[in-house]
Design a protein around this motif. Structure first.
Motif, short mmCIF file in Angstrom:
data_model
loop_
_atom_site.label_atom_id
_atom_site.label_comp_id
_atom_site.label_asym_id
_atom_site.label_seq_id
_atom_site.Cartn_x
_atom_site.Cartn_y
_atom_site.Cartn_z
N ARG A 228 19.58 9.97 2.34
CA ARG A 228 19.26 10.61 1.06
C ARG A 228 20.51 10.88 0.24
N PHE B 118 16.50 9.91 -2.66
CA PHE B 118 15.95 8.59 -2.98
C PHE B 118 15.41 8.59 -4.40
N ASN C 207 12.51 13.63 -0.09
CA ASN C 207 13.90 14.02 -0.37
C ASN C 207 14.24 15.39 0.19
N ASN D 54 15.85 17.06 -4.98
CA ASN D 54 16.54 16.92 -3.69
C ASN D 54 17.29 18.21 -3.38
N THR E 224 13.20 13.80 -10.31
CA THR E 224 13.17 13.82 -8.85
C THR E 224 13.76 15.15 -8.37
N VAL F 168 8.92 11.80 -4.38
CA VAL F 168 10.32 12.22 -4.45
C VAL F 168 10.48 13.37 -5.44
N ALA G 231 12.28 3.11 -2.52
CA ALA G 231 13.63 3.16 -1.96
C ALA G 231 13.61 3.81 -0.58
N PHE G 232 12.75 4.78 -0.41
CA PHE G 232 12.61 5.43 0.90
C PHE G 232 12.03 4.46 1.93
N GLN H 244 14.20 1.81 3.68
CA GLN H 244 15.28 2.21 4.61
C GLN H 244 15.09 1.50 5.95
#
Length: 312
Positions: A242, A247, A216, A79, A77, A271, A252-253, A256
């Motif tokens: 985040r 995430f 992300n 971020n 992932t 992600v 998972a996003f 929210q």
């Protein structure tokens, strides 16, 4: 009886003046030659410094590739708290000053997503129109962008533009009818003034393949464009949600609270990222380089899609 001035005396005077003039001409020529030599030397030195500066910029590009490949080995992932997202501060390396940073291009809206198989992509069209609205622009501007990319000559209603519109310009030109190579091409599209482009530039990209939006790294303005009625506060909650690691997945996003039940389509969301932009600035002596490199990261390694100097 009358006597004339001796001719010999006049000859000496003329010879003296001639000698002075020749000496002056030689002096002027010598000064000019010295000045030209100095200019040529400085010009050569500037060229050499410029070449060295560019080589150091390529070195920053190699650094970026290593960072991105190490990141892929460590996790799947991406971020904004990872090593690749940190700005390289100005540092001195063997007489050169180098700096740079990497941006996630999938944290932006890919303009080329608007057309799929030479037809409008409805989902991407809706997202781009919402982004325009969020930024305070007419969402119908998206019609002309579609016409710029697709290969047909049909005008997308209500605000599209094809060859007939562009051929009436003061300096006539045609619609590209191909994917964007650079987002700056948007300045050629009907309705996109310099002011519109400058405000939109940070949220768009022109990537060579269809890409998903990395939730992300996407700014809140782009997150607001994922569905109707996502407010600024909702988007800020998503950004805050985040955390430091982002995430773990699209699910998972979508879970929210800020967007639960809002009808956000998971298609085209991710992600992780495959495309990054390196912005490198280097200086060596009098030479300066501002290099942009679009990098594509895959399982086999990283390829340079293109390089450019000056602006992305």
């Amino acid at each position: 009886m009358r006597y004339s001035r001796p001719v010999r005396g006049r000859s000496k005077g003329v010879a003296l003046i001639t000698a002075v003039l020749i000496t002056a001409a030689i002096a002027i020529a010598a000064v000019a030659m010295a000045a030209q030599q100095t200019l040529d030397t400085r010009r050569t030195a500037n060229i050499i410094d410029g070449d060295r500066s560019y080589v150091f910029a390529l070195g920053v590009e190699s650094w970026a590739m290593q960072i991105l490949m190490r990141d892929r080995r460590n996790n799947q992932t991406d971020n904004l708290h990872e090593d690749w997202a940190l700005r390289l501060p100005p540092i001195t390396v063997e007489g050169a000053v180098v700096t740079g940073h990497i941006e996630d291009m999938q944290g932006r809206f890919n303009l080329n997503n608007l057309v799929k198989d030479d037809k409008v992509s409805p989902l991407d069209m809706q997202r781009f129109q919402r982004l325009l609205t969020v930024l305070g622009f007419d969402p119908n501007l998206a019609d002309a962008v579609v016409d710029w990319i697709d290969t047909d000559s049909d005008v997308t209603q209500p605000a599209g533009a094809e060859d007939p519109q562009y051929l009436r310009a003061t300096v006539p030109y045609r619609a590209a009818n191909r994917p964007f190579v650079s987002p700056s091409e948007l300045l050629l599209v009907q309705g996109f003034t310099a002011d519109v482009y400058q405000k939109l530039a940070l949220y768009i990209a022109a990537l060579p393949a269809r890409t998903a939006i990395d939730v992300n790294t996407a700014p809140k303005e782009l997150l607001m464009a994922l569905a109707d009625n996502i407010t600024d506060d909702d988007a800020q909650q998503l950004v805050d949600g985040r955390g430091d690691s982002g995430f773990a997945g699209v699910d998972a996003f979508l879970q929210q609270q800020a967007i639960a039940g809002r009808g956000v389509n998971r298609e085209g969301l991710s992600v992780a990222t495959d495309y990054f932009l390196l912005d490198a600035a280097t200086q060596f002596g009098r030479g300066q380089t501002h290099l942009y490199s679009l990098l594509a990261r895959g399982a086999a390694g990283i390829n340079v899609v293109y390089r450019g100097q000056g602006a992305y």
